[in-house]
Write a protein that holds these residues in place. Sequence first.
Motif, PDB file in Angstrom:
ATOM      1  N   LEU A 175      40.363  27.204  35.792  1.00  0.00           N
ATOM      2  CA  LEU A 175      40.227  26.754  37.068  1.00  0.00           C
ATOM      3  C   LEU A 175      39.179  27.311  37.906  1.00  0.00           C
ATOM      4  O   LEU A 175      38.842  26.980  39.000  1.00  0.00           O
ATOM      5  N   VAL A 176      38.870  28.788  37.413  1.00  0.00           N
ATOM      6  CA  VAL A 176      37.937  29.609  38.028  1.00  0.00           C
ATOM      7  C   VAL A 176      36.992  30.176  36.805  1.00  0.00           C
ATOM      8  O   VAL A 176      37.466  30.221  35.691  1.00  0.00           O
ATOM      9  N   PRO A 177      36.053  30.540  37.080  1.00  0.00           N
ATOM     10  CA  PRO A 177      35.087  31.345  36.274  1.00  0.00           C
ATOM     11  C   PRO A 177      35.893  32.634  35.768  1.00  0.00           C
ATOM     12  O   PRO A 177      36.358  33.482  36.637  1.00  0.00           O
ATOM     13  N   LEU A 178      35.422  33.110  34.547  1.00  0.00           N
ATOM     14  CA  LEU A 178      36.125  34.418  34.156  1.00  0.00           C
ATOM     15  C   LEU A 178      35.897  35.595  35.098  1.00  0.00           C
ATOM     16  O   LEU A 178      36.167  36.729  34.932  1.00  0.00           O
ATOM     17  N   THR A 179      34.625  35.553  35.971  1.00  0.00           N
ATOM     18  CA  THR A 179      34.069  36.500  36.658  1.00  0.00           C
ATOM     19  C   THR A 179      34.934  36.621  38.035  1.00  0.00           C
ATOM     20  O   THR A 179      34.893  37.505  38.815  1.00  0.00           O
ATOM     21  N   TYR A 180      35.679  35.599  38.203  1.00  0.00           N
ATOM     22  CA  TYR A 180      36.910  35.586  39.279  1.00  0.00           C
ATOM     23  C   TYR A 180      37.910  36.576  39.393  1.00  0.00           C
ATOM     24  O   TYR A 180      38.348  36.597  38.272  1.00  0.00           O
ATOM     25  N   THR A 181      37.862  37.381  40.485  1.00  0.00           N
ATOM     26  CA  THR A 181      38.994  38.652  40.022  1.00  0.00           C
ATOM     27  C   THR A 181      40.124  38.499  41.104  1.00  0.00           C
ATOM     28  O   THR A 181      40.136  37.711  42.169  1.00  0.00           O
ATOM     29  N   ALA A 182      41.340  39.157  40.965  1.00  0.00           N
ATOM     30  CA  ALA A 182      42.196  39.326  41.678  1.00  0.00           C
ATOM     31  C   ALA A 182      41.843  39.996  43.047  1.00  0.00           C
ATOM     32  O   ALA A 182      42.292  39.497  43.898  1.00  0.00           O
ATOM     33  N   GLN A 183      40.945  40.903  43.040  1.00  0.00           N
ATOM     34  CA  GLN A 183      40.367  41.524  44.088  1.00  0.00           C
ATOM     35  C   GLN A 183      39.734  40.549  44.982  1.00  0.00           C
ATOM     36  O   GLN A 183      40.051  40.336  46.285  1.00  0.00           O
ATOM     37  N   GLN A 184      38.963  39.604  44.326  1.00  0.00           N
ATOM     38  CA  GLN A 184      38.196  38.638  45.005  1.00  0.00           C
ATOM     39  C   GLN A 184      39.295  37.523  45.829  1.00  0.00           C
ATOM     40  O   GLN A 184      39.266  37.306  46.925  1.00  0.00           O
ATOM     41  N   TYR A 185      40.316  37.217  44.957  1.00  0.00           N
ATOM     42  CA  TYR A 185      41.425  36.302  45.529  1.00  0.00           C
ATOM     43  C   TYR A 185      41.978  36.796  46.670  1.00  0.00           C
ATOM     44  O   TYR A 185      42.184  36.267  47.829  1.00  0.00           O
ATOM     45  N   ALA A 186      42.210  38.069  46.417  1.00  0.00           N
ATOM     46  CA  ALA A 186      43.263  38.746  47.714  1.00  0.00           C
ATOM     47  C   ALA A 186      42.202  38.786  48.831  1.00  0.00           C
ATOM     48  O   ALA A 186      42.802  38.677  50.002  1.00  0.00           O
ATOM     49  N   GLN A 187      41.026  39.144  48.675  1.00  0.00           N
ATOM     50  CA  GLN A 187      40.040  39.250  49.956  1.00  0.00           C
ATOM     51  C   GLN A 187      39.926  37.919  50.377  1.00  0.00           C
ATOM     52  O   GLN A 187      40.021  37.745  51.515  1.00  0.00           O
ATOM     53  N   GLU A 188      39.833  36.904  49.524  1.00  0.00           N
ATOM     54  CA  GLU A 188      39.685  35.398  50.285  1.00  0.00           C
ATOM     55  C   GLU A 188      41.040  35.126  50.882  1.00  0.00           C
ATOM     56  O   GLU A 188      41.047  34.634  52.038  1.00  0.00           O
ATOM     57  N   ARG A 189      42.293  35.613  50.500  1.00  0.00           N
ATOM     58  CA  ARG A 189      43.446  35.179  51.075  1.00  0.00           C
ATOM     59  C   ARG A 189      43.498  36.025  52.397  1.00  0.00           C
ATOM     60  O   ARG A 189      44.062  35.545  53.467  1.00  0.00           O
ATOM     61  N   ALA A 190      43.021  37.167  52.380  1.00  0.00           N
ATOM     62  CA  ALA A 190      42.936  38.061  53.786  1.00  0.00           C
ATOM     63  C   ALA A 190      42.343  37.493  54.757  1.00  0.00           C
ATOM     64  O   ALA A 190      42.470  37.461  55.947  1.00  0.00           O
ATOM     65  N   GLU A 191      41.238  36.916  54.520  1.00  0.00           N
ATOM     66  CA  GLU A 191      40.119  36.203  55.288  1.00  0.00           C
ATOM     67  C   GLU A 191      40.499  34.849  55.672  1.00  0.00           C
ATOM     68  O   GLU A 191      39.848  34.436  56.598  1.00  0.00           O
ATOM     69  N   GLY A 192      40.960  34.248  54.658  1.00  0.00           N
ATOM     70  CA  GLY A 192      41.454  32.793  55.047  1.00  0.00           C
ATOM     71  C   GLY A 192      40.356  31.945  54.687  1.00  0.00           C
ATOM     72  O   GLY A 192      40.211  31.011  55.008  1.00  0.00           O
ATOM     73  N   GLU A 193      39.358  32.537  53.730  1.00  0.00           N
ATOM     74  CA  GLU A 193      37.961  31.622  53.555  1.00  0.00           C
ATOM     75  C   GLU A 193      38.014  31.750  52.016  1.00  0.00           C
ATOM     76  O   GLU A 193      37.963  32.705  51.417  1.00  0.00           O
ATOM     77  N   TYR A 194      37.990  30.507  51.195  1.00  0.00           N
ATOM     78  CA  TYR A 194      38.219  30.507  49.872  1.00  0.00           C
ATOM     79  C   TYR A 194      37.106  29.639  49.352  1.00  0.00           C
ATOM     80  O   TYR A 194      36.375  28.852  49.662  1.00  0.00           O
ATOM     81  N   THR A 195      36.721  30.448  47.913  1.00  0.00           N
ATOM     82  CA  THR A 195      35.688  29.599  47.247  1.00  0.00           C
ATOM     83  C   THR A 195      36.349  28.706  46.201  1.00  0.00           C
ATOM     84  O   THR A 195      35.978  28.081  45.461  1.00  0.00           O
ATOM     85  N   ILE A 196      37.828  28.657  46.054  1.00  0.00           N
ATOM     86  CA  ILE A 196      38.433  27.841  45.327  1.00  0.00           C
ATOM     87  C   ILE A 196      39.192  26.521  46.376  1.00  0.00           C
ATOM     88  O   ILE A 196      39.102  26.904  47.597  1.00  0.00           O
ATOM     89  N   ASP A 197      39.442  25.369  45.613  1.00  0.00           N
ATOM     90  CA  ASP A 197      39.996  24.455  46.677  1.00  0.00           C
ATOM     91  C   ASP A 197      41.513  24.672  46.310  1.00  0.00           C
ATOM     92  O   ASP A 197      42.280  24.203  45.261  1.00  0.00           O
ATOM     93  N   ARG A 198      42.223  24.969  47.364  1.00  0.00           N
ATOM     94  CA  ARG A 198      43.508  25.594  47.347  1.00  0.00           C
ATOM     95  C   ARG A 198      44.469  24.407  47.505  1.00  0.00           C
ATOM     96  O   ARG A 198      45.732  24.363  47.293  1.00  0.00           O
ATOM     97  N   ILE A 244      51.509  37.089  50.621  1.00  0.00           N
ATOM     98  CA  ILE A 244      51.823  38.160  49.718  1.00  0.00           C
ATOM     99  C   ILE A 244      51.290  39.391  50.206  1.00  0.00           C
ATOM    100  O   ILE A 244      49.835  39.130  50.711  1.00  0.00           O
ATOM    101  N   SER A 245      51.869  40.460  50.302  1.00  0.00           N
ATOM    102  CA  SER A 245      51.272  41.544  50.792  1.00  0.00           C
ATOM    103  C   SER A 245      49.876  42.229  49.851  1.00  0.00           C
ATOM    104  O   SER A 245      50.361  42.063  48.643  1.00  0.00           O
ATOM    105  N   ASN A 246      48.955  42.245  50.494  1.00  0.00           N
ATOM    106  CA  ASN A 246      47.803  42.839  49.682  1.00  0.00           C
ATOM    107  C   ASN A 246      47.597  44.024  49.777  1.00  0.00           C
ATOM    108  O   ASN A 246      46.512  44.526  49.228  1.00  0.00           O
ATOM    109  N   GLY A 247      48.324  45.033  50.302  1.00  0.00           N
ATOM    110  CA  GLY A 247      47.946  46.306  50.442  1.00  0.00           C
ATOM    111  C   GLY A 247      46.892  46.539  51.527  1.00  0.00           C
ATOM    112  O   GLY A 247      46.368  45.762  52.056  1.00  0.00           O
ATOM    113  N   GLU A 248      46.543  47.835  51.676  1.00  0.00           N
ATOM    114  CA  GLU A 248      45.338  48.450  52.775  1.00  0.00           C
ATOM    115  C   GLU A 248      44.193  47.894  52.095  1.00  0.00           C
ATOM    116  O   GLU A 248      43.832  47.986  50.926  1.00  0.00           O
ATOM    117  N   SER A 249      43.345  47.355  53.097  1.00  0.00           N
ATOM    118  CA  SER A 249      42.050  47.239  52.549  1.00  0.00           C
ATOM    119  C   SER A 249      41.031  48.663  52.832  1.00  0.00           C
ATOM    120  O   SER A 249      41.443  49.527  53.477  1.00  0.00           O
TER     121      SER A 249
END
Length: 204
Positions: free
Chosen positions: A154-177, A6-11
């Motif tokens: 599946l995630v804490p309420l503090t987990y955000t779309a920005q965090q997920y987008a960042q993790e996807r961009a970097e390929g390192e996750y705090t969730i079990d994909r 998914i395109s995440n836009g410019e960082s």
Amino acid sequence: MNDDEISNGESSGGSVAVPGEGSRLAGSLDEYIDSLIADTEWTTDYEREILERAKANGGVSVTDYEQTWSRYKQCMLDKGYKEIILIKYPNGLYHEAPYQEGTTRQMAKHDKDMQTCMADVGAVAQVYQMQIGNPTLFSNKNEAIVDCFRRNNLVPLTYTAQQYAQERAEGEYTIDRQDMEIRGCEVANDLFASYVDDPVEQLW
């Protein structure tokens, strides 16, 4: 691993943007269904009949969804493929398993056959996926996926779309994909990734 990115836009400033955050695909599910019914280029008569029924009943039924995928599978088997494997996620959604590639000629035929057999699936699956994985109709897929994570605890309420987008961009996750419930939320929002333990279709 196949990952329909998914395109995440410019960082910006070290964080990944979530374009269109908060915006909706439509004002309601009915409104979204109406737009698909009106799309004569994409929506088939088979799908239109199901979508009309969905409007009357508050959404696509499990029966109609399952039947639609069953028709796809049979259509492909009728075209001579040895097996069609549909992965079923805990939320009831289906996604076809990855396949072992064949010769150039086989792949060309497969692409054409798949397009034919999938013709009656797209609109029905889109609405059903939205009911399950994006009932708020978020237009940004990262936001929709994280909302699904949250609604299913599946995630804490503090987990955000920005965090997920960042993790996807970097390929390192705090969730079990590889968790099937996590994957179910992603598949509900048109993001499919395959893993080594997944079944692989032997089509030929």
